[in-house]
Structures are given as structure tokens and as C-alpha cells.
Design a protein around this motif. Sequence first.
Motif, mmCIF file in Angstrom:
data_model
loop_
_atom_site.group_PDB
_atom_site.id
_atom_site.type_symbol
_atom_site.label_atom_id
_atom_site.label_comp_id
_atom_site.label_asym_id
_atom_site.label_seq_id
_atom_site.Cartn_x
_atom_site.Cartn_y
_atom_site.Cartn_z
ATOM 1 N N GLU B 135 0.825 -1.205 0.000
ATOM 2 C CA GLU B 135 0.000 0.000 0.000
ATOM 3 C C GLU B 135 0.852 1.244 0.000
ATOM 4 O O GLU B 135 0.647 2.179 -0.768
ATOM 5 N N ILE B 136 1.863 1.230 0.893
ATOM 6 C CA ILE B 136 2.747 2.391 1.002
ATOM 7 C C ILE B 136 3.464 2.623 -0.312
ATOM 8 O O ILE B 136 3.620 3.753 -0.778
ATOM 9 N N LYS B 137 3.899 1.529 -0.919
ATOM 10 C CA LYS B 137 4.574 1.636 -2.211
ATOM 11 C C LYS B 137 3.689 2.317 -3.230
ATOM 12 O O LYS B 137 4.106 3.193 -3.986
ATOM 13 N N GLY B 138 2.442 1.871 -3.248
ATOM 14 C CA GLY B 138 1.498 2.448 -4.196
ATOM 15 C C GLY B 138 1.336 3.939 -3.975
ATOM 16 O O GLY B 138 1.403 4.732 -4.921
ATOM 17 N N LEU B 140 3.443 5.949 -2.533
ATOM 18 C CA LEU B 140 4.691 6.617 -2.894
ATOM 19 C C LEU B 140 4.771 6.840 -4.392
ATOM 20 O O LEU B 140 5.120 7.925 -4.862
ATOM 21 N N SER B 141 4.433 5.814 -5.122
ATOM 22 C CA SER B 141 4.515 5.922 -6.584
ATOM 23 C C SER B 141 3.546 6.986 -7.082
ATOM 24 O O SER B 141 3.844 7.743 -8.011
ATOM 25 N N GLU B 142 2.379 7.076 -6.420
ATOM 26 C CA GLU B 142 1.419 8.124 -6.805
ATOM 27 C C GLU B 142 2.016 9.493 -6.578
ATOM 28 O O GLU B 142 1.919 10.385 -7.414
ATOM 29 N N ILE B 143 2.644 9.644 -5.405
ATOM 30 C CA ILE B 143 3.222 10.945 -5.055
ATOM 31 C C ILE B 143 4.339 11.285 -6.026
ATOM 32 O O ILE B 143 4.452 12.405 -6.518
ATOM 33 N N GLN B 144 5.193 10.316 -6.280
ATOM 34 C CA GLN B 144 6.340 10.562 -7.144
ATOM 35 C C GLN B 144 5.933 10.735 -8.587
ATOM 36 O O GLN B 144 6.635 11.342 -9.389
ATOM 37 N N GLY B 145 4.820 10.197 -8.923
ATOM 38 C CA GLY B 145 4.379 10.227 -10.321
ATOM 39 C C GLY B 145 4.283 11.623 -10.880
ATOM 40 O O GLY B 145 4.691 11.865 -12.024
ATOM 41 N N ILE B 146 3.812 12.570 -10.095
ATOM 42 C CA ILE B 146 3.581 13.921 -10.607
ATOM 43 C C ILE B 146 4.898 14.599 -10.982
ATOM 44 O O ILE B 146 5.074 15.016 -12.111
ATOM 45 N N PRO B 147 5.857 14.713 -10.038
ATOM 46 C CA PRO B 147 7.103 15.351 -10.425
ATOM 47 C C PRO B 147 7.826 14.622 -11.534
ATOM 48 O O PRO B 147 8.476 15.255 -12.382
ATOM 49 N N LEU B 148 7.700 13.329 -11.557
ATOM 50 C CA LEU B 148 8.399 12.569 -12.589
ATOM 51 C C LEU B 148 7.917 12.963 -13.973
ATOM 52 O O LEU B 148 8.698 13.253 -14.880
ATOM 53 N N THR B 149 6.623 13.017 -14.137
ATOM 54 C CA THR B 149 6.082 13.358 -15.454
ATOM 55 C C THR B 149 6.486 14.758 -15.849
ATOM 56 O O THR B 149 6.776 15.030 -17.017
ATOM 57 N N LYS B 150 6.563 15.624 -14.864
ATOM 58 C CA LYS B 150 6.960 17.001 -15.163
ATOM 59 C C LYS B 150 8.390 17.039 -15.668
ATOM 60 O O LYS B 150 8.708 17.721 -16.632
#
Lengths: 92, 526
Positions: B135-138, B140-150
Motif C-alpha cells: 500500500e505504502i509503495k502504491g 509513494l509511486s502516486e506521489i512521485q508520479g507527478i514530479p516525474l512526469t513534469k
Amino acid sequence: MNHKELISAISSKLSISKNEVEQMLDTTISICTDQLKEGITIGFQSFGNFEVRKKEERLSVHPATQIRTLIPPKLVVNFKQSNVLKDKLNEI
Amino acid sequence: MSKEKISSQEIIDLLSAQTDFTKRQSEDFLKAMFGIIEERLIAGETVKIKNLGTFKSQWNESRKSVNVQTGEEFVIPGFRKISFTPDSELKNLVNEPYAHLEAVVLDSNHEVTEVDDEDTEELEPLNILTEQALEIKGLLSEIQGIPLTKDESKIEAEATVEIEENNTAEIPLESIIQIDPSTENLFDKIQEKMHQKSEELSSLEVVEITKDESEIENSIIEIDDNIEPELIVAANNEESKIEAEEEIKINEEIKIQENDQTETKSNYTAPEISTSSNVYEEEKIENHYTENIIENNDKDEITSIASDVNRVSEANNLIDNSLDPVDYKIKRKSKWWLILIIILLAIILGLIATYFLSSATRCWVKYELFSDENKEKTANVKNNILNIFGLGDPEIAPKPAKIEQDSVAIQAVAEDSIKVDSIPVTQSKDTIVDVFNRPRVYDEFIGTEKFGQGNTLTNISKKYYGHKDFWVYIYEANKDKIKNPDNISVGTSIRIPKIDPRLIDLGNPICLKKAKELHDLYIEKK
């Protein structure tokens, strides 16, 4: 009473030589251990049963250090006296 | 595990098969054997059979118990039972299938994985943990997803990334892209300006720093040692000297206190300097002091220096002011730029400062150690050190008369000049060493004590001199009565000598050290 004393006692009782007694005793013990190794219970009438029991693994917690240790399962020989022997013991 | 059971009959069969004896003999044997064991056990003996184990008759104490069904309490009467402890060999043989298992120390729940498959109960928390981790991984990936795409969508430099981080991804992508070009241009401009300014600043400051460095070093060394090469250097180089004086002025308050201390010391110690060369040097130094005083009096010079300093600081301020408007502009755009620029500025300045500081020290050290003049001086210093430890040449003769003059002069100078500090200190040390080396004569006494009842030498010493380590002097004065300092007969009257106060100066570590040396000497001698 130790091994030697037992041998001498048996030899005097049965009037057999000590060597023979020793041979017989050793064979008996080796048979018993072999049987127990196989997990077979040996019952001697009027004496008791030798039984192999499995002690399950368990978690032990050291009371002082709180270190938890997992003790593995093991097989131990258990002896249960027969009722005859028990009665004899408690007659006194 | 099979629960087979064999009786004694089968054992008899096996026994007779394996040996030459008949079944009857075997049966007799077994019966006799167990009969004897029983007999012995009933007699209360323990029976030990090799390779099998030990039989022991054991008394179980009577205890209270509860009938599970009725809840009635009843007493289990005490009884005897046979306990059997298998021999280690039998134990190992029987336990062979599990012999490879070892006790495992558990630090966390993760190690439960080592448990056999049978205990699923213990594995449940693990499963829960792994679920949570997933769950935590998921998340984290959601949180990181935004800056990554940017990051992917942009090729711009760190500048934009900075903004993103600061605004924590709340700004939509398009707006950032729109802002970007302008900010980038600005950023470049600012950086150029900053570089220019920082270079100016650093060039100015570096000069100051190098000067300050040398000054500081000078002052430190003057206090620590009695080397005065810096002074001579300073005499040659007036500017730096004046600045050194400035430095001194700043620290005057502290140093005046030191002066007071040194003065008090020099009052009662007739300053003695052993080598003639030292005396010569002292004179030389005094000349410098007088020069210093004169220069001190020339306040014009100092004020001019002060004004110079002021100018420098003004220049600094100017630079700072000139930087300010630039910063202000950035502030309007984003306040984060300001922080970024300040950090960059600080880092650059710090790097330059450290570089020049280190180079300055390096240069100074080289000069200090390898110039010929200084070699001579260091030799002198070595002499002094040797004197302090009482190892100096015996020919070194004190010149009290000259030094008295010197000391007077020094005292006069001491009020104004700080550089005197080192000399009285060393002189006092020298005199103490001399006092120690001089044979002690005990002709004056300040009291008598009777030995015994807690009146030990150390206690008496503590009473009269303030420290137990000075008992050696009492012992020295009473050597005719005391043969062994460790074994003094009770009732011995001990005279307490009057000791030169310099010998028992508690504030002076040399006194204690000397007393300890004497202590070792006397204790070993006995």
C-alpha cells in the motif's frame, strides 16, 4: 549405581560371567536405541515405557534482555513408569 | 511418526538373534536387569547405564489441584516417580531428524519466515506487513508520479525544477512553461551580475582576510611562545604592524587582565633569563616595545587605519547595496530566488576564503620554519624549553642585575604593550625551575605535629600547604626522624617547615609535578 555395578550385580544374580553380561547389556541397549531411533516405543512390562516424543518449536523470550529466540522442534526420549513400578515405589 | 510399540518379548527375540544366547537366557537377563534397576531405584539410588541414560527416583511433593469437571479442590498426594534422563548419545541419535535445526534469535517479525510451514499463525502478521508495504509503495509511486512526469516534459535547467519543488506540484504544467523563459533570462543575468560582484567582493575581502590571518597568527604566537620574529617582521613592515596593533586594541580588555596576572608574577620573581643570547633578544624586543608605544601614541596613524577599515567596510556595504536591488527584483518574481542566490554567494565566498586562508597559513608556516633567522630563534626557544625541564646547560648563568632592569622596563611597557605577556611568564617558569633545583634548606618552621591517629604526612601536608602531594617537603625536613615515609612510628613529632610559597603554588602545575616526582623518588628509594 553405575554401569559396572549393574553388570556385576546381574552376573552374580544369574551366575553368568561378567563379560557375557556386558555383551548382553550392550546389545540390549543398542537394540533399544535403534528402536527409539526409529521412533518405536519400547514397553518393558512391569517397568515402564520408553517413548520418543516430539517437542514442538517454541518462541522463548529472555526475561531480562527480551531477546526472542525460536527454539527448534526436537525429539526426546521419554520414560513413563508402569503402574506396577509406581505402586512399588510408593509402597514404602 | 509411527506410533509402533514393541514389548519386551520382541526385545528378547532381537537380543537372542543378535547374540549367541538363547531366548530363555535373554529373558532371564532382561528380567534380572530390570529387577535390579527397580530394586536400586526403590532403595532410592540412581542407576546410570552407559549409552542409555540415568534413572532417578524422584519425590513429587503433594500439591493442590482442581477437578476440572466439578471445580472441587483436591490434594494430589505426594508420590515418587522414576525420572529418566537420556544419555547425550541417545539424545543425539533420537533427535537426528531435527539435528540440523538451530535456535534462531528473532530481531523482528521478518525472521518469522524461517519458521516451518506448520505454524501459519505466526506468518499472518507478516502477510499483513507485506500488504501494508505494498500500500505504502502504491502511495509513494502516486506521489512521485507527478514530479516525474513534469521532469519528462521539460528540458529546462535546474531553475524550473527549483520552482516545482518549492511549489510542490500545485502549479499546472503550462503556467510553469510560460514563466520559464523569462525567469531563465533573469536567472542568467543575475548569475552574471553575481559573479562580478562576488569577484569584487572576494578580491577585496581576500586582502583583508590574508592580513587578518597573519595578524591573528602573530598575536597567538606572541602569547604562546616567547618567539618574537613576527615583531621583527612587523618592524620591517610597518603597515602590518599597525594592523597588528589594531588587533591588539580589539583584544585589549582581555589582555589587560593577562597583563595584571603576569605583572603580579614578575613582582616576586626576579626574572631570570639564562642564555646571554636571550638577554640580547630581550633588549631587542624592548626596543620594539618602545617603538610600539610611540606608534600607539601616534593616534593619527591608527585613526587613518581605522578610516581605511571603514572605507573597506563602506565598499563592502556598497557592494551589498548594489546587490540588493537585484535581489529585490527576484523577490518579486519568486522569493525562492533570493534564498538560492544567498546560498550560492555564501558558498562561493566560503570557498574563496578557505582557499586563501589555507594558502596564507601555508605560506606563513613555510616562512616561519625555514627562514634562517627563525631557525636561530627556534634554537633559542629550544634552550628555554630545556631550561624549563631543568635540562639546560649548567653553564647558563642567571644575570639578575640586568634582568631586574629589564623587568622594570618590561613592567613599564606592560601597561601599553601586550607583547610582554610571554616574557614574564617564561621568566617566572625559569625561576620556579631554579627554585626547584636549588637544594632546599629547612631552617624555619611554622609548627609541629604529632604523628598518628589520622595525622599522616599527607594529611598534615594538606592542612599546612593545601595539598597532600607536598608531604615530600615535610619528609625532607624531618629526614633525621623519619627513615621510611611509609612506616612512621606513632608519636613521632614532626616539624612543619616553612616552604617557599612558589614551591607550593597550587595554581602552578609545575609545583604539583615536581612534588609528584619527589614522591616517586622517595617511595622508590625506601
